[in-house]
Every structure is written in structure tokens, then in C-alpha cells.
Design an enzyme around this catalytic site. Structure first.
Site, PDB file in Angstrom:
ATOM      1  N   TYR A   1       0.826  -1.203   0.000  1.00  0.00           N
ATOM      2  CA  TYR A   1       0.000   0.000   0.000  1.00  0.00           C
ATOM      3  C   TYR A   1       0.865   1.260   0.000  1.00  0.00           C
ATOM      4  CZ  TYR A   1      -3.489  -3.392   1.662  1.00  0.00           C
ATOM      5  OH  TYR A   1      -4.295  -4.497   1.814  1.00  0.00           O
TER       6      TYR A   1
ATOM      7  N   GLY B   1     -14.299  -6.816   2.460  1.00  0.00           N
ATOM      8  CA  GLY B   1     -15.349  -6.698   1.458  1.00  0.00           C
ATOM      9  C   GLY B   1     -16.745  -6.984   1.965  1.00  0.00           C
TER      10      GLY B   1
END
Length: 298
Positions: free
Chosen positions: A49, A196
Site C-alpha cells: 500500500y 469486502g
């Protein structure tokens, strides 16, 4: 708090997915600290990231309260020298090198949960496991897991390693893990770190869009069914979406990508009212969504 697999880690039912943090220092520091103060104790990042900057932000902010939080990070994706993308590298040598770099960026002597950030059945799996076991022996990591939705890879790590967790996508709109993976992990005392759970916001009222194999209409129908259950139960849509995944005993925590104060406020409310949905409610939701299974990597 919930136990993370067979480890001694106790994690909050809602965890902070740090991938969405921006580069505004005042903003991300405020979000991370406020989350910790509210009882969210699990923070998930990765060396991938922002090319390592995300780890740096998380490490700097949480350093004053390091002993009170659980920091999870990941390795296995290697940025190309020109920065155009990354390649998969699960080698022992690379993972050991990545761990040292993550420790420096996170400003910590140990990583609570170190995860393989992907994985294929063609990997040198035993070599990869050796790297994690060595890091654990050295005290550089406390526990390790994998981040994968591939049943064939998950099965191999269940058989051959001491993983305590698997991070995977799971939601009302993606209940493929229910086919076999969730029960397998639960039977072996391995926890799921769910990602998710809100299906990119589609379950919370975001404009319908194609998601996985579903049409706009199917997404809309699932979101409406969830909203109806939430309304009847006195829950927010976020709480209902989380309640669906929390109801499976394999799930220890649901990581939410948080980038705004409003999102954090909603996550804190959900944490304070962590209520799994009933079997009847889950059945209603499942019937509102066409079932499908993992086609590859079985």
C-alpha cells in the site's frame, strides 16, 4: 473481543483496513487514534500500500499506544524498479527481507500478524512457511496467516502450516466461502479476517453496479433485502451487512476500509452494537442472491 484462531490475540469484531488512508497526516492520525480510543484494536496494512508509506503512517501514529493495538501487515508483492506495478515473490529470502523493512516502517520490534499477501498452488509453499516460522522463532512476528480466496491454496496452508488466520472476501453478495472454506477453517481453529463485507459500498446504498457475476438488478435486490432486514431489526445497513458475516463462527473480525470521519463513526456504532444476524435472516439474504462458486483454484 474475539480470539484470532489459536493465537493469543484478541481482536475487535470491527477492524481498521488502512489501505484507504490518504496522505493528509492530520486526517489519518486523527482517524487511527479515534478508532483505537473507541475500541477498534486491529489495524491491517501491507507493504504494497502506497509503496510502504501506509505502513509508515500506521507505525508513526500507533507507536505511542503500540502495546494496546494489534498491527497486521502483509508481504509477497514486489514492486518493479520502475514503479509501474508489482510481481509475485513468495520466496523465503524476499519475505525475510520484507519483514525487516516493515518493522522499520512500522517503528516496532514485532508484528502481531504477518500475512502472505496472496499465493498460488505453484508457489514454493514449504519455503514460504519456513520464512514465517523463522520470523516467529526470532520474535519478529507473533503469528502468521495468509490473505487468499483460493480454496486450493488455503487447503495447503491448513495442512502444512501453523497459520492462525485467513483474510478473504466474504459478504452477502459473495458467499462463495460458505461452500467449503469457512467450515474447513473453523474445524481447524483458524479464523477468518473478513474483507469486502459491504461489497464496495453496494450493500449500503451506493449506486448499483455490476459486482462479480451479478447484474445491476441483482445487486439492487440484495441491497433492498438487506435494508429491509436492517429496518425490521433496528440496525443500520452497515450493522446488518456485518451481522451477516459475523454470524459464521469462523469470522473473528471484519476489516472496513475507512478514509473519512463519517465512515469511522459508522464503524464505531457497528462495533458497539455487534449483533450477528439470525439463521433465518441469513437464509432470507441468501435466497435474494444467486449462488455461485469458485470456478478456478479449486
Amino acid at each position: 473481543m474475539n480470539p484470532l484462531g489459536k493465537s493469543d490475540l484478541q481482536v475487535s469484531p470491527v477492524s481498521f483496513g488502512c489501505m484507504s488512508l490518504g496522505e493528509n497526516a492530520a486526517q489519518y492520525k486523527d482517524l487511527l487514534r479515534k478508532a483505537a480510543e473507541a475500541g477498534i484494536n486491529y489495524f491491517d496494512t501491507a507493504d504494497l500500500y502506497q509503496k510502504g508509506l501506509n505502513e509508515l503512517y500506521v507505525g508513526e501514529t500507533l507507536k505511542p499506544i503500540r502495546k494496546d493495538v494489534i498491527i497486521a501487515t502483509k508481504a509477497g508483492n514486489q514492486w518493479r524498479p520502475d514503479g509501474t506495478g508489482w510481481d509475485w515473490n513468495p520466496s523465503k529470502e524476499y519475505i525475510l527481507k520484507c519483514a525487516e523493512q516493515s518493522l522499520r516502517r512500522l517503528k516496532t520490534d514485532y508484528i502481531d500478524l504477518y500475512q502472505l499477501h496472496g499465493g498460488t498452488i505453484d508457489d514454493p509453499i514449504d519455503e514460504t512457511i519456513e520464512a514465517f516460522e523463522l520470523l516467529k522463532q526470532q520474535g519478529k512476528i507473533r503469528w502468521y496467516g495468509i490473505s487468499s480466496i483460493r480454496p486450493n491454496v488455503i487447503r495447503e496452508y491448513v495442512k502444512r502450516s501453523n497459520i492462525v488466520s485467513v483474510m478473504m472476501q466474504y459478504s452477502v453478495l459473495d458467499h462463495r466461502p460458505e461452500e467449503e472454506v469457512l467450515d474447513l477453517l473453523h474445524q481447524h481453529g483458524i479464523s477468518v479476517v473478513c474483507r469486502g463485507a459491504v461489497a464496495q459500498g453496494l450493500l449500503l446504498g451506493k449506486s448499483a453496479a455490476n459486482y462479480l457475476q451479478f447484474t445491476d438488478g441483482e445487486v439492487t435486490r440484495a441491497a433492498k433485502t438487506l435494508a429491509k432486514i436492517a429496518d425490521e431489526s433496528g440496525l443500520s445497513k452497515l450493522e446488518a451487512a456485518l451481522g451477516y458475516v459475523w454470524a459464521h463462527p469462523a469470522v473473528a473480525t471484519a476489516a472496513l476500509g475507512i478514509r473519512t470521519s463519517a465512515q469511522l463513526d459508522d464503524a464505531i456504532l457497528a462495533l458497539r452494537n455487534a449483533t450477528p444476524l439470525s439463521d433465518i435472516q441469513r437464509t432470507v439474504l441468501r435466497k435474494a442472491v444467486r449462488s455461485f462458486h469458485y470456478e478456478a483454484h479449486r
